[in-house]
Design an enzyme around this catalytic site. Structure first.
Site, PDB file in Angstrom:
ATOM      1  N   ASP A 198       0.860  -1.091   0.201  1.00 48.32           N
ATOM      2  CA  ASP A 198       0.101   0.156   0.038  1.00 48.32           C
ATOM      3  C   ASP A 198       0.859   1.123  -0.047  1.00 48.32           C
ATOM      4  O   ASP A 198       1.905   1.277   0.680  1.00 48.32           O
ATOM      5  CB  ASP A 198      -0.726   0.057   1.222  1.00 48.32           C
ATOM      6  CG  ASP A 198      -1.894   0.987   1.282  1.00 48.32           C
ATOM      7  OD1 ASP A 198      -2.741   0.928   0.234  1.00 48.32           O
ATOM      8  OD2 ASP A 198      -1.984   1.785   2.452  1.00 48.32           O
ATOM      9  N   GLU A 256       1.644  -0.084  -4.794  1.00 45.57           N
ATOM     10  CA  GLU A 256       0.802   0.988  -5.239  1.00 45.57           C
ATOM     11  C   GLU A 256       1.797   2.121  -5.493  1.00 45.57           C
ATOM     12  O   GLU A 256       1.995   2.760  -4.701  1.00 45.57           O
ATOM     13  CB  GLU A 256      -0.192   0.918  -4.482  1.00 45.57           C
ATOM     14  CG  GLU A 256      -1.264   2.207  -4.819  1.00 45.57           C
ATOM     15  CD  GLU A 256      -2.137   2.555  -3.603  1.00 45.57           C
ATOM     16  OE1 GLU A 256      -3.267   3.199  -3.902  1.00 45.57           O
ATOM     17  OE2 GLU A 256      -1.615   2.604  -2.544  1.00 45.57           O
TER      18      GLU A 256
HETATM   19  O1  TEU Z   1      -4.601   4.257  -1.494  1.00 50.52           O
HETATM   20  C1  TEU Z   1      -3.677   5.032  -1.354  1.00 50.52           C
HETATM   21  C2  TEU Z   1      -4.230   6.565  -2.093  1.00 50.52           C
HETATM   22  O2  TEU Z   1      -3.183   7.408  -2.193  1.00 50.52           O
HETATM   23  C3  TEU Z   1      -5.419   6.728  -2.216  1.00 50.52           C
HETATM   24  O3  TEU Z   1      -6.007   7.807  -1.726  1.00 50.52           O
HETATM   25  C4  TEU Z   1      -5.679   7.116  -3.638  1.00 50.52           C
HETATM   26  O4  TEU Z   1      -4.939   8.301  -3.786  1.00 50.52           O
HETATM   27  C5  TEU Z   1      -7.067   7.402  -4.101  1.00 50.52           C
HETATM   28  O5  TEU Z   1      -7.758   6.476  -3.501  1.00 50.52           O
HETATM   29  C6  TEU Z   1      -6.888   7.340  -5.548  1.00 50.52           C
HETATM   30  O6  TEU Z   1      -8.486   7.589  -5.933  1.00 50.52           O
HETATM   31  C7  TEU Z   1      -4.336   3.431  -0.508  1.00 50.52           C
HETATM   32  C8  TEU Z   1      -5.448   2.325  -0.486  1.00 50.52           C
HETATM   33  O7  TEU Z   1      -5.505   1.737  -1.655  1.00 50.52           O
HETATM   34  C9  TEU Z   1      -6.622   2.985  -0.103  1.00 50.52           C
HETATM   35  O8  TEU Z   1      -7.954   2.285  -0.094  1.00 50.52           O
HETATM   36  C10 TEU Z   1      -6.447   3.396   1.297  1.00 50.52           C
HETATM   37  O9  TEU Z   1      -7.587   4.449   1.819  1.00 50.52           O
HETATM   38  C11 TEU Z   1      -4.986   4.463   1.366  1.00 50.52           C
HETATM   39  O10 TEU Z   1      -4.071   3.683   0.628  1.00 50.52           O
HETATM   40  C12 TEU Z   1      -4.693   4.507   2.815  1.00 50.52           C
HETATM   41  O11 TEU Z   1      -4.152   3.353   3.210  1.00 50.52           O
END
Ligand code: TEU
Length: 511
Positions: A198, A256
């Protein structure tokens, strides 16, 4: 091909309305039928669920909500028996505020070793009443929250790039890296085949935590100049994690990485860093031929320079579902079918988000009191957040909750989804599910999908065509009218083909 399970929404085995690992285990036969190679399971570790499990209070245990450790072991054993690998989400950038480390940090006071695992700072201005810098939280509001010290008075501030319940860890502290390595080994020793990491472009923070130039940046938005992310120190962290992965040669780490610039994106998948990184360009691109071509070129180019594999995804648990993005209704369905075939024709790793194979649309009319994404509260009820792409899957029957649960689903499910259940779609050859099944099978068995090479092929304006080394030709028609297909046998198409005419908003595979 990876299949992303959002466990809260996949299948519920105990009737509490929230999906769990027992539910996932019961559906492994379905996933085998679909033809997937590997699972990515979103976070199932112990969590107070302030952000759907991305707020982890014990990274080396499974939350009872999902069935505990035994339930995970069963999923892994049975998935392996069926020839599927299992990867799970790990969250290195932050913990839950309920992690014992954070409780200790609050109890121990300024300057303590316990606080040094996070980013605690004194506030600015008289009395320290202003946050230490102007960073915003990705979910809205300031990225800093002030704590009340043991003596009952307001004290230091801590950094949380996401919700206040998700304090950022200080990766300059060796204890943080050591603990994360311990977590990786814990799961790898238990038989897990790898991780989705993540916010893999997070973790490292810039020296001195300087102000952001663009602090009115939108919620859930990133750009490459954002000091909260993609700091050079992150690569040292990935090199360190890769050394752990290399002790488990079967295992894969997928990051990610929300970074646009191709060169900087590619840095994450150098041979001694992550194996794979999500490239979100295809998921962010509208159904427009030039934009799709551009997304493909960038996704391929970013990794070619460092010899890594490209990745493709049309959606995930953070992104509006593709049927809706492409216009919704019959048009959205047709385009999502076309894009599924385009995606599954590309060289590299494909990630399918649960429900995409059913053509589920986003649910944009969830009642406000049902919304769970922290974005809804943090934005002062101006942004609904991501719940619309997280509505539980419809399995069978004519009425909600369509056998997802024996109880009340954690998010309400639309009655119209009676047409989209797995049961209904398995019976119909023209369903989205049947298209995915056929496409995945061809992709994994036919020699025409061999090789990593890729060339664009001449095509009429408004269309795209490319050829794989193995000989597959993929043609997408993004115009409003039919086009004549080039010579070759039609292996599969997103709509029926008559008289060699490829209808508007569709894709064909030729050999
Ligand atoms: O997402 C990382 C993140 O930066 C997201 O906020 C992203 O920018 C956004 O959703 C894009 O539309 C990850 C996970 O995938 C997300 O579900 C979590 O909320 C986030 O990390 C925090 O851990």
């Amino acid at each position: 091909m990876f299949y992303q399970v959002y466990p809260r929404s996949f299948a519920d085995s105990d009737g509490d309305g929230v999906g769990d690992l027992g539910g996932l285990r019961e559906k492994l036969g379905y996933l085998e039928l679909l033809g997937i190679d590997a699972l990515w399971i979103c976070p199932v570790m112990r969590s107070p669920m302030a952000d759907g499990g991305y707020d982890v209070s014990d990274p080396r245990d499974i939350d009872p909500l999902f069935g505990g450790l035994a339930a995970l072991d069963e999923v892994v054993a049975e998935a392996h028996d069926r020839g599927m690998r299992v990867t799970m989400d790990l969250v290195p950038n932050h913990t839950s505020e309920r992690h014992p480390w954070f409780a200790a940090a609050l109890a121990s006071g300024p300057g303590s070793a316990q606080r040094a695992r996070y980013h605690f700072r004194d506030g600015r201005g008289p009395g320290g009443v202003e946050p230490p810098n102007n960073w915003r939280s990705v979910f809205g509001g300031p990225a800093w929250t002030r704590v009340v010290e043991a003596d009952g008075v307001p004290g230091q501030w801590y950094l949380h790039i996401f919700a206040p319940e998700q304090p950022d860890l200080n990766w300059e502290n060796p204890e943080v890296a050591a603990d994360f390595e311990r977590t990786m080994r814990f799961w790898l020793d238990r038989g897990i085949d790898g991780f989705r990491i993540d916010v893999a472009h997070g973790m490292a923070k810039p020296e001195g935590l300087p102000d952001m130039a663009n602090s009115d940046t939108g919620m859930l938005v990133h750009d490459d100049d954002d000091p909260r992310f993609n700091n050079p120190g992150v690569h040292e962290i990935h090199r360190r994690l890769r050394k752990v992965m290399d002790d488990y040669p079967r295992a894969v780490a997928i990051g990610e990485v929300w970074v646009d610039d191709d060169t900087r994106f590619g840095e994450y998948v150098r041979p001694d860093e992550l194996h794979l990184a999500f490239n979100f360009r295809l998921a962010e691109t509208p159904f427009h031929p030039d934009r799709i071509r551009d997304a493909v070129d960038h996704s391929l180019g970013a990794v070619a320079a460092v010899g890594a594999s490209p990745t493709w995804t049309l959606s995930n648990h953070d992104i509006e579902r593709e049927v809706t993005r492409y216009g919704g209704g019959a048009l959205g369905q047709a385009r999502a079918r076309a894009m599924a075939l385009l995606e599954l024709a590309l060289p590299g790793a494909v990630f399918v988000y649960n429900g995409a194979e059913l053509g589920l649309p986003n649910v944009d009319d969830l009642p406000e009191n049902a919304l769970r994404d922290p974005v809804w509260e943090r934005s002062g009820h101006t942004q609904r957040g991501r719940d619309g792409c997280r509505v539980p899957l419809p399995w069978e029957g004519n009425r909600p909750p369509f056998s997802f649960t024996a109880g009340a689903p954690w998010l309400p499910m639309p009655a119209e989804w009676a047409q989209l259940t797995v049961e209904t779609q398995l019976e119909r050859l023209d369903s989205m599910l049947s298209l995915y099944r056929m496409a995945i099978e061809l992709r994994s068995t036919r020699p025409e999908f061999g090789g990593t090479g890729f060339q664009w092929f001449g095509s009429p304006p408004g269309c795209l065509a490319f050829r794989r080394d193995g000989g597959l030709l993929c043609v997408l028609n993004a115009t409003d009218s039919p086009i004549l297909l080039p010579a070759g046998e039609v292996l599969l198409s997103s709509v029926p083909i008559a008289a060699r005419k490829l209808p508007a908003n569709s894709t064909a595979w030729l050999v």
